[in-house]
Design an enzyme around this catalytic site. Sequence first.
Site: not given
Ligand SMILES: *Cc1c(COP(=O)(O)O)cnc(C)c1O
Length: 461
Positions: A112
Amino acid sequence: MDYLSTRGTAPTLDFRGVTLAGLASDGGLYVPRSWPRFSPADIEAMADTSYAETAFRVMRPFVEGCLSDEALHRLIDDAYGDFGHAAVTPLVQLDSRHWLLELFHGPTLAFKDVALQLLGGLFGHFLGKDERITIVGATSGDTGSAAIEAVAGRPGITIFMLHPAGRVSDVQRRQMTTVLAGNVHNIAVDGSFDDCQALVKRLFNDAPFRAEQSLSAVNSINWARLLAQIVYYFHAGARLGAPHRKVSFSVPTGNFGDVFAGYAAARMGLPVGRLLVATNVNDILARALNAGDYSVGSVTPTATPSMDIQVSSNFERLLFDLHGRDGAALADTMRHFEETGRMALSDAQRAEAASLFLAERVDETRMMQTLAWAHSECGEVIDPHTAIGLGAARAREQDLQGPIVTLATAHPAKFPDAVERACGIRPPLPRRVQHLFDREERYDHLAADAEALKAYIRERT
Ligand SMILES: *Cc1c(COP(=O)(O)O)cnc(C)c1O
Protein backbone atom coordinates in the site's frame (compact mmCIF):
# COMPACT_ATOMS: atom_id res chain seq x y z
CA MET A 1 -8.54 13.29 -18.88
CA ASP A 2 -11.79 13.56 -17.00
CA TYR A 3 -13.44 11.04 -14.71
CA LEU A 4 -16.99 9.68 -14.49
CA SER A 5 -18.84 8.25 -11.53
CA THR A 6 -19.86 4.59 -11.81
CA ARG A 7 -23.37 5.62 -10.72
CA GLY A 8 -23.80 8.17 -13.44
CA THR A 9 -25.09 11.29 -11.70
CA ALA A 10 -22.15 12.92 -9.86
CA PRO A 11 -20.38 15.67 -11.83
CA THR A 12 -17.39 14.62 -13.94
CA LEU A 13 -14.12 15.80 -12.38
CA ASP A 14 -10.53 16.26 -13.44
CA PHE A 15 -7.61 14.43 -11.79
CA ARG A 16 -7.24 17.01 -9.02
CA GLY A 17 -10.95 16.75 -8.28
CA VAL A 18 -11.04 12.96 -8.04
CA THR A 19 -7.89 12.86 -5.93
CA LEU A 20 -9.32 15.21 -3.34
CA ALA A 21 -12.87 13.78 -3.44
CA GLY A 22 -12.22 10.03 -3.21
CA LEU A 23 -15.80 8.78 -3.40
CA ALA A 24 -18.23 10.41 -5.89
CA SER A 25 -21.15 12.39 -4.43
CA ASP A 26 -23.72 9.90 -5.83
CA GLY A 27 -22.06 7.06 -3.88
CA GLY A 28 -20.19 5.81 -6.96
CA LEU A 29 -16.49 5.50 -7.68
CA TYR A 30 -14.59 7.55 -10.23
CA VAL A 31 -13.18 5.92 -13.35
CA PRO A 32 -11.38 7.52 -16.30
CA ARG A 33 -13.62 8.38 -19.25
CA SER A 34 -11.41 6.27 -21.52
CA TRP A 35 -8.29 4.12 -21.23
CA PRO A 36 -5.11 5.59 -22.74
CA ARG A 37 -3.39 3.02 -25.00
CA PHE A 38 0.28 2.14 -25.13
CA SER A 39 1.67 0.66 -28.35
CA PRO A 40 3.87 -2.45 -28.37
CA ALA A 41 6.85 -0.15 -29.01
CA ASP A 42 5.96 1.96 -25.94
CA ILE A 43 5.86 -1.19 -23.82
CA GLU A 44 9.07 -2.60 -25.26
CA ALA A 45 10.80 0.66 -24.31
CA MET A 46 9.73 0.13 -20.69
CA ALA A 47 11.99 -2.92 -20.38
CA ASP A 48 14.97 -0.62 -19.84
CA THR A 49 13.50 2.29 -17.88
CA SER A 50 13.78 2.94 -14.16
CA TYR A 51 10.71 2.50 -11.98
CA ALA A 52 10.37 6.27 -11.74
CA GLU A 53 10.48 6.71 -15.52
CA THR A 54 7.90 3.95 -16.10
CA ALA A 55 5.71 5.60 -13.47
CA PHE A 56 5.99 8.92 -15.29
CA ARG A 57 5.00 7.40 -18.66
CA VAL A 58 2.08 5.40 -17.26
CA MET A 59 0.63 8.20 -15.12
CA ARG A 60 1.11 11.12 -17.47
CA PRO A 61 -2.01 10.66 -19.66
CA PHE A 62 -4.18 10.41 -16.52
CA VAL A 63 -2.97 13.63 -14.89
CA GLU A 64 -2.63 15.86 -17.96
CA GLY A 65 -4.00 19.32 -17.37
CA CYS A 66 -3.58 19.02 -13.58
CA LEU A 67 0.14 18.34 -13.13
CA SER A 68 3.06 19.67 -15.15
CA ASP A 69 5.67 17.13 -16.27
CA GLU A 70 8.05 18.71 -13.80
CA ALA A 71 5.61 18.36 -10.88
CA LEU A 72 4.84 14.76 -11.80
CA HIS A 73 8.54 13.87 -11.91
CA ARG A 74 9.10 15.51 -8.53
CA LEU A 75 6.12 13.77 -6.89
CA ILE A 76 7.29 10.38 -8.20
CA ASP A 77 10.83 10.95 -6.96
CA ASP A 78 9.55 12.00 -3.52
CA ALA A 79 7.25 8.96 -3.31
CA TYR A 80 9.74 6.25 -4.30
CA GLY A 81 13.09 7.83 -3.45
CA ASP A 82 13.42 6.21 -0.05
CA PHE A 83 12.10 2.75 -0.70
CA GLY A 84 14.39 0.17 0.86
CA HIS A 85 15.37 -1.41 -2.47
CA ALA A 86 17.04 0.35 -5.40
CA ALA A 87 14.74 -1.43 -7.87
CA VAL A 88 11.67 -0.14 -5.92
CA THR A 89 9.60 -3.26 -6.85
CA PRO A 90 12.11 -6.06 -7.58
CA LEU A 91 11.19 -9.34 -9.30
CA VAL A 92 12.41 -12.57 -7.69
CA GLN A 93 12.41 -15.84 -9.63
CA LEU A 94 11.07 -18.94 -7.82
CA ASP A 95 11.16 -21.65 -10.49
CA SER A 96 10.74 -21.92 -14.25
CA ARG A 97 7.18 -20.56 -14.21
CA HIS A 98 6.84 -18.46 -11.09
CA TRP A 99 8.10 -15.04 -10.05
CA LEU A 100 7.39 -12.83 -7.07
CA LEU A 101 6.96 -9.10 -7.53
CA GLU A 102 8.09 -7.63 -4.21
CA LEU A 103 5.93 -4.61 -3.49
CA PHE A 104 6.81 -4.29 0.20
CA HIS A 105 9.98 -2.22 0.27
CA GLY A 106 8.22 1.01 1.31
CA PRO A 107 8.24 2.52 4.81
CA THR A 108 5.43 0.34 6.27
CA LEU A 109 6.44 -2.94 4.58
CA ALA A 110 3.28 -3.52 2.52
CA PHE A 111 2.36 -2.77 -1.07
CA LYS A 112 0.00 0.00 0.00
CA ASP A 113 3.00 2.30 0.36
CA VAL A 114 3.41 2.25 -3.43
CA ALA A 115 0.09 4.04 -3.76
CA LEU A 116 -0.08 6.05 -0.56
CA GLN A 117 3.39 7.56 -0.70
CA LEU A 118 2.27 9.12 -3.97
CA LEU A 119 -1.18 10.07 -2.68
CA GLY A 120 0.29 11.94 0.31
CA GLY A 121 2.38 14.03 -2.06
CA LEU A 122 -0.61 14.67 -4.33
CA PHE A 123 -2.71 15.93 -1.42
CA GLY A 124 0.12 18.24 -0.41
CA HIS A 125 0.47 19.50 -3.99
CA PHE A 126 -3.23 20.04 -4.70
CA LEU A 127 -4.29 21.66 -1.41
CA GLY A 128 -4.32 25.45 -1.51
CA LYS A 129 -2.53 27.43 1.20
CA ASP A 130 -5.62 27.97 3.35
CA GLU A 131 -7.45 24.78 2.48
CA ARG A 132 -7.82 21.89 4.87
CA ILE A 133 -9.19 18.37 4.50
CA THR A 134 -10.19 15.64 6.90
CA ILE A 135 -9.24 12.14 5.87
CA VAL A 136 -11.33 9.35 7.33
CA GLY A 137 -10.35 5.80 6.54
CA ALA A 138 -10.91 2.22 7.60
CA THR A 139 -8.12 -0.31 7.63
CA SER A 140 -7.88 -4.06 7.90
CA GLY A 141 -4.25 -3.47 8.80
CA ASP A 142 -2.00 -2.18 6.06
CA THR A 143 -3.81 0.81 4.56
CA GLY A 144 -3.88 2.59 7.90
CA SER A 145 -0.18 2.66 8.57
CA ALA A 146 0.67 3.45 4.95
CA ALA A 147 -1.80 6.36 4.92
CA ILE A 148 -0.64 7.69 8.27
CA GLU A 149 2.98 7.47 7.18
CA ALA A 150 2.08 9.36 3.99
CA VAL A 151 0.33 12.33 5.65
CA ALA A 152 1.77 12.60 9.20
CA GLY A 153 2.81 16.18 9.84
CA ARG A 154 1.47 17.51 6.51
CA PRO A 155 -0.19 20.93 6.95
CA GLY A 156 -3.91 21.19 6.13
CA ILE A 157 -4.59 17.47 6.63
CA THR A 158 -6.10 15.72 9.65
CA ILE A 159 -6.41 11.94 9.48
CA PHE A 160 -8.76 9.64 11.42
CA MET A 161 -8.02 5.95 10.95
CA LEU A 162 -10.41 3.23 12.10
CA HIS A 163 -9.19 -0.31 12.69
CA PRO A 164 -11.14 -3.32 14.05
CA ALA A 165 -10.06 -3.66 17.69
CA GLY A 166 -7.92 -6.75 18.29
CA ARG A 167 -8.05 -7.89 14.66
CA VAL A 168 -4.85 -6.38 13.28
CA SER A 169 -1.38 -7.73 14.07
CA ASP A 170 0.80 -6.07 16.74
CA VAL A 171 3.20 -4.82 14.08
CA GLN A 172 0.34 -3.40 12.05
CA ARG A 173 -1.22 -1.66 15.07
CA ARG A 174 2.06 -0.23 16.29
CA GLN A 175 2.89 1.08 12.83
CA MET A 176 -0.20 3.27 13.21
CA THR A 177 -0.39 4.04 16.89
CA THR A 178 3.24 4.98 17.46
CA VAL A 179 2.99 7.87 15.00
CA LEU A 180 2.39 10.71 17.44
CA ALA A 181 2.05 13.61 14.97
CA GLY A 182 -0.71 16.01 16.04
CA ASN A 183 -2.72 15.49 12.83
CA VAL A 184 -3.01 11.70 13.33
CA HIS A 185 -5.91 10.08 15.24
CA ASN A 186 -6.20 6.30 15.58
CA ILE A 187 -9.49 4.68 16.60
CA ALA A 188 -9.98 1.05 17.58
CA VAL A 189 -13.59 0.14 16.71
CA ASP A 190 -15.46 -2.67 18.46
CA GLY A 191 -16.35 -4.65 15.34
CA SER A 192 -14.99 -6.09 12.11
CA PHE A 193 -13.24 -4.35 9.24
CA ASP A 194 -16.55 -4.32 7.36
CA ASP A 195 -18.12 -2.46 10.31
CA CYS A 196 -15.30 0.10 10.09
CA GLN A 197 -15.77 0.44 6.35
CA ALA A 198 -19.55 0.82 6.77
CA LEU A 199 -18.98 3.64 9.31
CA VAL A 200 -16.73 5.47 6.89
CA LYS A 201 -19.33 5.06 4.16
CA ARG A 202 -22.03 6.47 6.46
CA LEU A 203 -19.93 9.58 7.04
CA PHE A 204 -19.28 10.04 3.34
CA ASN A 205 -22.98 9.64 2.55
CA ASP A 206 -23.83 12.35 5.10
CA ALA A 207 -23.62 15.31 2.70
CA PRO A 208 -23.63 18.13 5.31
CA PHE A 209 -20.96 16.45 7.44
CA ARG A 210 -18.94 15.66 4.37
CA ALA A 211 -19.01 19.30 3.23
CA GLU A 212 -18.40 20.73 6.72
CA GLN A 213 -15.28 18.60 7.18
CA SER A 214 -14.08 18.51 3.53
CA LEU A 215 -13.95 14.76 3.92
CA SER A 216 -11.49 12.90 1.79
CA ALA A 217 -10.73 9.22 1.35
CA VAL A 218 -7.51 7.29 1.24
CA ASN A 219 -8.90 3.79 0.94
CA SER A 220 -8.60 2.17 -2.44
CA ILE A 221 -11.78 3.83 -3.69
CA ASN A 222 -9.47 6.79 -4.39
CA TRP A 223 -8.58 6.68 -8.08
CA ALA A 224 -5.07 8.07 -7.57
CA ARG A 225 -4.16 4.98 -5.55
CA LEU A 226 -5.13 2.63 -8.32
CA LEU A 227 -3.27 4.78 -10.81
CA ALA A 228 -0.03 4.35 -8.86
CA GLN A 229 -0.57 0.57 -8.88
CA ILE A 230 -0.96 0.27 -12.66
CA VAL A 231 2.72 1.17 -12.95
CA TYR A 232 4.18 -2.05 -11.55
CA TYR A 233 2.20 -4.26 -13.91
CA PHE A 234 3.84 -2.51 -16.86
CA HIS A 235 7.24 -2.40 -15.18
CA ALA A 236 7.24 -6.14 -14.37
CA GLY A 237 5.49 -7.15 -17.61
CA ALA A 238 8.03 -5.40 -19.80
CA ARG A 239 10.90 -7.00 -17.89
CA LEU A 240 9.46 -10.48 -18.42
CA GLY A 241 9.04 -10.16 -22.16
CA ALA A 242 5.91 -8.08 -22.87
CA PRO A 243 4.89 -6.99 -25.52
CA HIS A 244 6.40 -10.07 -27.21
CA ARG A 245 4.74 -12.54 -24.87
CA LYS A 246 1.87 -12.52 -22.44
CA VAL A 247 2.49 -12.34 -18.71
CA SER A 248 -0.01 -13.54 -16.08
CA PHE A 249 -0.45 -12.14 -12.59
CA SER A 250 -1.77 -13.69 -9.40
CA VAL A 251 -3.09 -11.07 -7.03
CA PRO A 252 -3.95 -11.66 -3.35
CA THR A 253 -7.21 -9.76 -3.27
CA GLY A 254 -9.49 -8.14 -0.72
CA ASN A 255 -11.02 -4.90 -1.92
CA PHE A 256 -10.31 -5.65 -5.61
CA GLY A 257 -8.10 -2.55 -5.85
CA ASP A 258 -4.77 -4.07 -6.74
CA VAL A 259 -6.25 -6.48 -9.26
CA PHE A 260 -8.33 -3.71 -10.82
CA ALA A 261 -5.07 -1.88 -11.49
CA GLY A 262 -3.99 -4.99 -13.43
CA TYR A 263 -7.24 -4.83 -15.39
CA ALA A 264 -6.48 -1.20 -16.21
CA ALA A 265 -3.00 -2.19 -17.44
CA ALA A 266 -4.58 -4.81 -19.71
CA ARG A 267 -7.07 -2.25 -21.07
CA MET A 268 -4.13 0.06 -21.75
CA GLY A 269 -2.39 -2.45 -23.99
CA LEU A 270 -0.28 -4.66 -21.71
CA PRO A 271 -0.57 -8.24 -22.99
CA VAL A 272 -1.86 -9.93 -19.85
CA GLY A 273 -2.43 -13.69 -20.02
CA ARG A 274 -4.80 -13.89 -17.10
CA LEU A 275 -5.38 -12.01 -13.85
CA LEU A 276 -5.85 -14.56 -11.11
CA VAL A 277 -7.98 -13.23 -8.27
CA ALA A 278 -6.63 -15.06 -5.22
CA THR A 279 -8.85 -14.97 -2.13
CA ASN A 280 -8.68 -16.56 1.29
CA VAL A 281 -11.80 -18.25 2.73
CA ASN A 282 -13.57 -14.89 2.65
CA ASP A 283 -14.29 -15.64 -0.95
CA ILE A 284 -17.06 -13.38 -2.21
CA LEU A 285 -14.97 -12.53 -5.28
CA ALA A 286 -14.22 -16.14 -6.14
CA ARG A 287 -17.93 -16.95 -5.81
CA ALA A 288 -18.86 -13.97 -7.97
CA LEU A 289 -16.41 -14.70 -10.76
CA ASN A 290 -16.80 -18.50 -10.73
CA ALA A 291 -20.53 -18.80 -10.07
CA GLY A 292 -22.04 -15.33 -10.56
CA ASP A 293 -22.96 -15.17 -6.87
CA TYR A 294 -21.93 -11.86 -5.30
CA SER A 295 -23.58 -12.21 -1.91
CA VAL A 296 -22.38 -11.10 1.48
CA GLY A 297 -21.59 -13.68 4.11
CA SER A 298 -19.98 -13.11 7.49
CA VAL A 299 -16.27 -12.47 7.86
CA THR A 300 -14.03 -15.29 9.05
CA PRO A 301 -10.83 -14.02 10.68
CA THR A 302 -7.72 -15.59 9.09
CA ALA A 303 -3.92 -15.30 9.12
CA THR A 304 -4.33 -12.89 6.18
CA PRO A 305 -6.27 -10.07 7.85
CA SER A 306 -5.78 -7.63 5.00
CA MET A 307 -8.01 -9.85 2.89
CA ASP A 308 -10.65 -10.58 5.57
CA ILE A 309 -13.48 -8.67 3.98
CA GLN A 310 -16.75 -9.46 2.32
CA VAL A 311 -17.77 -6.42 0.30
CA SER A 312 -15.06 -5.51 -2.22
CA SER A 313 -15.60 -1.83 -2.93
CA ASN A 314 -13.55 -1.66 -6.12
CA PHE A 315 -15.52 -4.49 -7.70
CA GLU A 316 -17.99 -1.75 -8.60
CA ARG A 317 -15.45 -0.38 -11.08
CA LEU A 318 -15.41 -3.68 -12.96
CA LEU A 319 -19.20 -3.95 -12.69
CA PHE A 320 -19.44 -0.55 -14.39
CA ASP A 321 -17.71 -1.94 -17.48
CA LEU A 322 -19.75 -5.17 -17.25
CA HIS A 323 -22.89 -2.96 -17.33
CA GLY A 324 -21.68 -1.36 -20.58
CA ARG A 325 -20.65 1.75 -18.61
CA ASP A 326 -24.33 2.53 -17.98
CA GLY A 327 -24.25 4.42 -14.67
CA ALA A 328 -28.04 4.43 -14.21
CA ALA A 329 -28.22 0.65 -14.66
CA LEU A 330 -25.37 0.09 -12.22
CA ALA A 331 -26.91 2.49 -9.68
CA ASP A 332 -30.05 0.28 -9.75
CA THR A 333 -27.99 -2.87 -9.30
CA MET A 334 -26.05 -1.35 -6.38
CA ARG A 335 -29.20 -0.07 -4.70
CA HIS A 336 -30.63 -3.57 -4.83
CA PHE A 337 -27.35 -5.03 -3.56
CA GLU A 338 -27.21 -2.58 -0.65
CA GLU A 339 -30.77 -3.52 0.35
CA THR A 340 -30.49 -7.30 0.01
CA GLY A 341 -26.77 -8.08 0.37
CA ARG A 342 -26.85 -10.07 -2.85
CA MET A 343 -26.28 -9.62 -6.55
CA ALA A 344 -26.27 -12.13 -9.40
CA LEU A 345 -23.97 -11.67 -12.38
CA SER A 346 -25.59 -12.65 -15.67
CA ASP A 347 -23.99 -15.39 -17.77
CA ALA A 348 -22.94 -12.76 -20.31
CA GLN A 349 -21.29 -10.63 -17.61
CA ARG A 350 -19.55 -13.65 -16.17
CA ALA A 351 -18.26 -14.69 -19.59
CA GLU A 352 -16.95 -11.19 -20.26
CA ALA A 353 -15.11 -11.13 -16.93
CA ALA A 354 -13.76 -14.63 -17.55
CA SER A 355 -11.95 -13.49 -20.69
CA LEU A 356 -9.40 -11.86 -18.38
CA PHE A 357 -10.07 -12.96 -14.79
CA LEU A 358 -9.76 -16.31 -13.08
CA ALA A 359 -10.47 -16.76 -9.40
CA GLU A 360 -9.19 -19.22 -6.82
CA ARG A 361 -9.95 -19.59 -3.13
CA VAL A 362 -7.04 -20.71 -0.96
CA ASP A 363 -7.79 -22.00 2.53
CA GLU A 364 -5.51 -21.72 5.55
CA THR A 365 -3.97 -25.21 5.08
CA ARG A 366 -2.97 -24.58 1.47
CA MET A 367 -1.68 -21.13 2.39
CA MET A 368 0.62 -22.67 5.04
CA GLN A 369 1.78 -25.44 2.68
CA THR A 370 2.62 -22.86 0.02
CA LEU A 371 4.54 -20.72 2.49
CA ALA A 372 6.54 -23.80 3.55
CA TRP A 373 7.11 -24.77 -0.12
CA ALA A 374 8.52 -21.36 -1.01
CA HIS A 375 10.94 -21.64 1.88
CA SER A 376 12.06 -25.25 1.41
CA GLU A 377 12.15 -25.33 -2.41
CA CYS A 378 13.11 -21.76 -3.31
CA GLY A 379 14.74 -20.38 -0.17
CA GLU A 380 12.22 -17.52 0.03
CA VAL A 381 10.44 -16.56 3.24
CA ILE A 382 7.10 -15.05 2.15
CA ASP A 383 4.20 -13.55 4.05
CA PRO A 384 0.77 -15.25 4.36
CA HIS A 385 -0.96 -12.86 1.89
CA THR A 386 1.70 -13.57 -0.71
CA ALA A 387 1.25 -17.28 0.06
CA ILE A 388 -2.45 -17.00 -0.83
CA GLY A 389 -1.44 -15.53 -4.19
CA LEU A 390 1.28 -18.10 -4.80
CA GLY A 391 -0.94 -20.98 -3.66
CA ALA A 392 -3.57 -19.90 -6.19
CA ALA A 393 -0.93 -19.46 -8.92
CA ARG A 394 0.47 -22.95 -8.38
CA ALA A 395 -3.00 -24.50 -8.32
CA ARG A 396 -4.02 -22.86 -11.59
CA GLU A 397 -0.75 -22.76 -13.50
CA GLN A 398 -2.13 -24.85 -16.41
CA ASP A 399 -4.75 -22.13 -16.96
CA LEU A 400 -2.28 -19.23 -17.00
CA GLN A 401 -0.26 -18.15 -20.01
CA GLY A 402 3.37 -17.09 -19.93
CA PRO A 403 5.44 -16.34 -16.86
CA ILE A 404 3.30 -16.10 -13.71
CA VAL A 405 3.96 -13.18 -11.41
CA THR A 406 2.57 -13.37 -7.88
CA LEU A 407 2.29 -10.00 -6.24
CA ALA A 408 4.17 -10.15 -2.92
CA THR A 409 2.06 -7.70 -0.98
CA ALA A 410 3.64 -7.68 2.47
CA HIS A 411 7.02 -8.26 4.11
CA PRO A 412 7.00 -11.53 6.10
CA ALA A 413 8.11 -9.69 9.26
CA LYS A 414 4.67 -8.04 9.40
CA PHE A 415 3.12 -11.45 10.15
CA PRO A 416 5.85 -13.29 12.08
CA ASP A 417 3.55 -15.69 13.98
CA ALA A 418 1.94 -17.21 10.90
CA VAL A 419 5.26 -17.38 9.09
CA GLU A 420 6.89 -19.15 12.01
CA ARG A 421 4.04 -21.65 12.25
CA ALA A 422 4.35 -22.50 8.56
CA CYS A 423 8.10 -22.71 8.05
CA GLY A 424 9.76 -22.52 11.46
CA ILE A 425 11.48 -19.21 10.82
CA ARG A 426 10.65 -16.01 12.65
CA PRO A 427 11.51 -13.25 10.17
CA PRO A 428 13.25 -10.27 11.81
CA LEU A 429 11.96 -6.75 11.26
CA PRO A 430 14.15 -4.81 8.85
CA ARG A 431 16.45 -2.45 10.71
CA ARG A 432 14.57 0.68 9.72
CA VAL A 433 11.43 -0.35 11.60
CA GLN A 434 13.00 -2.02 14.65
CA HIS A 435 12.07 0.94 16.84
CA LEU A 436 8.36 -0.03 16.72
CA PHE A 437 8.31 -2.04 19.92
CA ASP A 438 10.08 0.62 21.99
CA ARG A 439 7.69 3.44 21.21
CA GLU A 440 4.67 4.77 23.07
CA GLU A 441 1.27 4.00 21.47
CA ARG A 442 -1.67 6.37 21.27
CA TYR A 443 -5.23 5.48 20.21
CA ASP A 444 -8.85 5.66 21.37
CA HIS A 445 -11.64 3.06 21.54
CA LEU A 446 -15.07 3.74 20.04
CA ALA A 447 -18.21 1.68 19.51
CA ALA A 448 -19.30 1.10 15.89
CA ASP A 449 -21.57 4.15 16.00
CA ALA A 450 -21.60 6.87 13.33
CA GLU A 451 -22.86 9.66 15.62
CA ALA A 452 -20.16 8.99 18.21
CA LEU A 453 -17.57 9.02 15.45
CA LYS A 454 -18.83 12.32 14.05
CA ALA A 455 -18.65 13.93 17.48
CA TYR A 456 -15.13 12.57 17.99
CA ILE A 457 -14.01 14.04 14.68
CA ARG A 458 -15.66 17.43 15.28
CA GLU A 459 -13.87 17.79 18.62
CA ARG A 460 -10.52 17.33 16.90
CA THR A 461 -10.72 19.37 13.70
C1 LIG B 1 -4.54 -4.55 1.15
C2 LIG B 1 -3.80 -5.82 1.03
C3 LIG B 1 -4.22 -6.81 0.14
C4 LIG B 1 -5.48 -6.68 -0.70
O1 LIG B 1 -5.39 -5.63 -1.64
P1 LIG B 1 -6.71 -5.05 -2.32
O2 LIG B 1 -6.24 -3.95 -3.18
O3 LIG B 1 -7.59 -4.60 -1.21
O4 LIG B 1 -7.31 -6.17 -3.08
C5 LIG B 1 -3.45 -7.95 0.03
N1 LIG B 1 -2.33 -8.12 0.76
C6 LIG B 1 -1.91 -7.20 1.64
C7 LIG B 1 -0.68 -7.45 2.45
C8 LIG B 1 -2.62 -6.01 1.79
O5 LIG B 1 -2.18 -5.08 2.66
